[in-house]
Design an enzyme around this catalytic site. Structure first.
Site, short mmCIF file in Angstrom:
data_model
loop_
_atom_site.label_atom_id
_atom_site.label_comp_id
_atom_site.label_asym_id
_atom_site.label_seq_id
_atom_site.Cartn_x
_atom_site.Cartn_y
_atom_site.Cartn_z
N HIS A 40 24.93 9.58 28.21
CA HIS A 40 25.36 9.86 29.58
C HIS A 40 24.16 9.97 30.52
CE1 HIS A 40 27.06 12.79 32.74
NE2 HIS A 40 27.64 11.63 32.95
N HIS A 65 31.10 8.65 40.29
CA HIS A 65 31.76 8.12 39.09
C HIS A 65 32.95 7.23 39.41
CE1 HIS A 65 29.43 11.35 37.24
NE2 HIS A 65 29.61 10.74 36.09
N ARG A 139 42.54 34.91 38.44
CA ARG A 139 42.62 36.34 38.15
C ARG A 139 44.11 36.71 38.10
NH1 ARG A 139 43.26 40.85 35.94
NH2 ARG A 139 41.88 42.59 36.50
N CYS A 185 37.53 37.83 44.58
CA CYS A 185 38.01 39.02 43.90
C CYS A 185 37.14 40.22 44.29
CB CYS A 185 37.97 38.81 42.39
SG CYS A 185 38.59 40.23 41.48
N TYR A 320 41.42 48.91 43.26
CA TYR A 320 40.90 48.21 44.45
C TYR A 320 40.60 49.15 45.61
CZ TYR A 320 42.06 44.08 41.80
OH TYR A 320 42.11 43.13 40.83
N1 MTE Z 1 49.25 37.97 42.77
C1 MTE Z 1 50.08 38.24 41.76
N2 MTE Z 1 51.40 38.07 41.95
N3 MTE Z 1 49.62 38.68 40.55
C2 MTE Z 1 48.28 38.87 40.34
O1 MTE Z 1 47.88 39.26 39.22
N4 MTE Z 1 46.01 38.83 41.30
C3 MTE Z 1 45.30 39.07 42.56
C4 MTE Z 1 45.67 38.03 43.60
N5 MTE Z 1 47.10 37.84 43.65
C5 MTE Z 1 47.36 38.63 41.40
C6 MTE Z 1 47.91 38.15 42.61
C7 MTE Z 1 43.85 39.14 42.46
S1 MTE Z 1 43.18 40.61 41.96
C8 MTE Z 1 43.05 38.11 42.87
S2 MTE Z 1 41.38 38.27 42.87
C9 MTE Z 1 43.64 36.83 43.32
O2 MTE Z 1 45.05 36.82 43.25
C10 MTE Z 1 43.12 35.68 42.48
O3 MTE Z 1 43.63 34.47 42.92
P1 MTE Z 1 43.42 33.16 42.05
O4 MTE Z 1 43.82 33.45 40.64
O5 MTE Z 1 44.25 32.10 42.69
O6 MTE Z 1 41.95 32.82 42.14
MO MO Z 2 40.88 40.48 42.05
#
Ligand code: MTE
Ligand code: MO
Length: 469
Positions: A40, A65, A139, A185, A320
């Protein structure tokens, strides 16, 4: 071609190392690229990032690519097709609530598998201003719910009373908006804060952030239809279709002043980067609250509640939130701290990565990273030093949302700099810090911002690297 074998994505995923051969997918094709790895031109390490997964997100980044010659080369390595009924062949374990989670890209570094939490490598992150969907951090707090678009409903309520129930088509009838926004996050860069003192939380590196385009209806337009008086309420709550074992959905809320501000650009998104939202990111609809901590960007959106009160969920009430470095698990009172909403200014060095050996070019090394601030505050400067702050060099902000209006800088800013290094240095420590439009700056160290949950980890990013003259 129909003379080929059919493979499930699960089978493909097992071929992610030299011993069991390296397979990748492209569109519906399955390819054995084992013998090509060493040949590659871009190096073997880059191409093996796609091992056991799709090569497509990489070709979005390394777009050179996309030529007939390369397509033909790939085609010569074809061994089969992805199974059309992949989902059916996949043996679901009935007892595992995570058995029906989607297949993920192998380039994501897994910080937790059930629930699934993963991030891309730092160097991949700064390869493109818009993060390819497959490489966007995930997440989840619970299993990914299975939502059927045909029966999907979004309930709109004022306090306990349901006002309307929208289906997917109803939401698509609202004017369609596209925004570009980062999502980060609250625990991004937590692994560095954890080095200061033990804390509780997933060990995120610098990759719990991504920047994408989001398309959908504006929350403002949907709420306007409810004809409520904003002054009578304080919060807008969101609930997901993902349920904990007691049947309680994931939930969060934002202040009503934010929710009913058309300039906040809050989107009930059904597309990410121009494609239907993938399951991991909230299919079929999630709310994107630009500039606000990831946790409020509720995925698999099932219900919106206009209320006097904040969301009662654990994630709004008992998580949080930020605390003093002297607050510990014996004296913490979650009811005393406000929920995190807009995020503080932050930056990270993405290349070189920690402890990497860097080639010195003309007495300089190239450094790249991202910077971002919450609340739509523009990044106005990134300062970089490699002599503990005796000399600060101003980085070049090479990618930002140039069309963003004042106070609506939702995207991240990518920066780079050629940093001078001394001839006889064998290693160097690079520090980066960003400044936002309100002249907010990052704190120098984690020592005085440490908190027991490892949130708001925005101290200077410090990366030690080895130098190769
Ligand atoms: N929404 C739902 N319904 N359930 C979840 O666990 N996680 C939250 C948020 N929304 C979550 C959620 C958290 S802590 C984060 S940081 C982001 O979604 C992550 O979004 P992503 O997974 O699309 O990057
Ligand atoms: Mo998060």
């Amino acid at each position: 071609r129909t003379d080929l074998n059919t493979y499930t994505l699960e089978e493909v995923g097992k071929h992610d190392n030299m011993e069991s051969h390296i397979w990748v997918t492209f569109k519906e094709g399955v390819y054995d690229i084992t013998d090509f790895i060493q040949k590659h031109p871009g190096g073997s390490s880059k191409i093996t990032m796609a091992a056991g997964s799709s090569i497509e997100p990489f070709w979005k980044i390394f777009a050179n690519h996309n030529t007939l010659e390369i397509y033909e080369l790939l085609e010569s390595m074809r061994i089969g097709n992805i199974s059309k009924s992949d989902a059916l062949l996949y043996k679901a374990d009935q007892d595992d609530p995570y058995a029906e989670d989607p297949q993920r890209h192998k380039a994501l570094k897994v910080n937790g598998s059930k629930p699934f939490c993963a991030e891309p490598s730092p160097s991949l992150l700064v390869e493109s201003f818009i993060t390819p969907t497959e490489l966007f951090y995930v997440r989840n707090h619970l299993p990914v719910p299975k939502v059927d678009m045909k029966t999907y409903t979004l309930e709109l309520a004022v306090e306990e009373t349901t006002q309307r129930s929208l289906n997917f088509e109803d939401i698509k009838k609202y004017p369609k908006y596209t925004i570009r926004s980062a999502v980060m996050c609250g625990g991004n860069r937590r692994s560095e804060m954890a080095q200061e003192k033990h804390l509780k939380g997933l060990s995120w590196g610098v990759g719990a952030v991504g920047n994408a385009t989001w398309t959908g209806a504006r929350l403002y337009d949907v709420l306007k239809d409810l004809k409520i008086n904003e002054d009578d309420y304080n919060h807008v709550q969101f609930e997901g279709y993902d349920l904990d074992p007691s049947g309680t959905p994931y939930g969060a809320s934002i202040p009503i002043s934010k929710a009913m501000d058309p300039r906040a650009d809050i989107i009930l998104a059904y597309e990410m980067n121009g494609q239907p939202l993938p399951r991991d990111h909230g299919f079929p609809i999630r709310v994107i609250v630009p500039g606000v901590v990831g946790a409020r960007n509720v995925k698999w959106l099932g219900k919106i509640i206009v209320s006097k009160e904040e969301s009662h969920s654990q994630w709004q009430q008992g998580d949080y939130k930020g605390f003093s470095p002297s607050t510990d698990w014996d004296n913490v009172d979650f009811s005393k701290a406000p929920a995190i909403q807009e995020m503080p200014v932050i930056s990270a060095i993405c290349t070189p990565e920690p402890l990497q050996t860097v080639k010195v070019n003309d007495g300089k090394i190239n450094v790249k990273g991202y910077a971002w601030s919450g609340g739509g505050r523009k990044i106005i400067r990134v300062d970089v030093t490699n002599d503990q702050g005796k000399t600060w060099h101003t980085a070049n902000l090479y990618a930002e949302d140039v069309n963003a209006k004042e106070g609506r800088h939702w995207s991240w800013t990518l920066w780079n700099i050629d940093l001078p290094v001394n001839k006889d240095w064998k290693e160097t420590e690079i520090w980066a810090k960003a400044v936002d439009a309100s002249y907010n700056v990052q704190p120098e160290s984690f020592r005085n911002i440490w908190n027991l949950r490892g949130l708001l980890c925005n101290a200077y990013h410090k990366v030690k690297v080895k130098l190769e003259p």
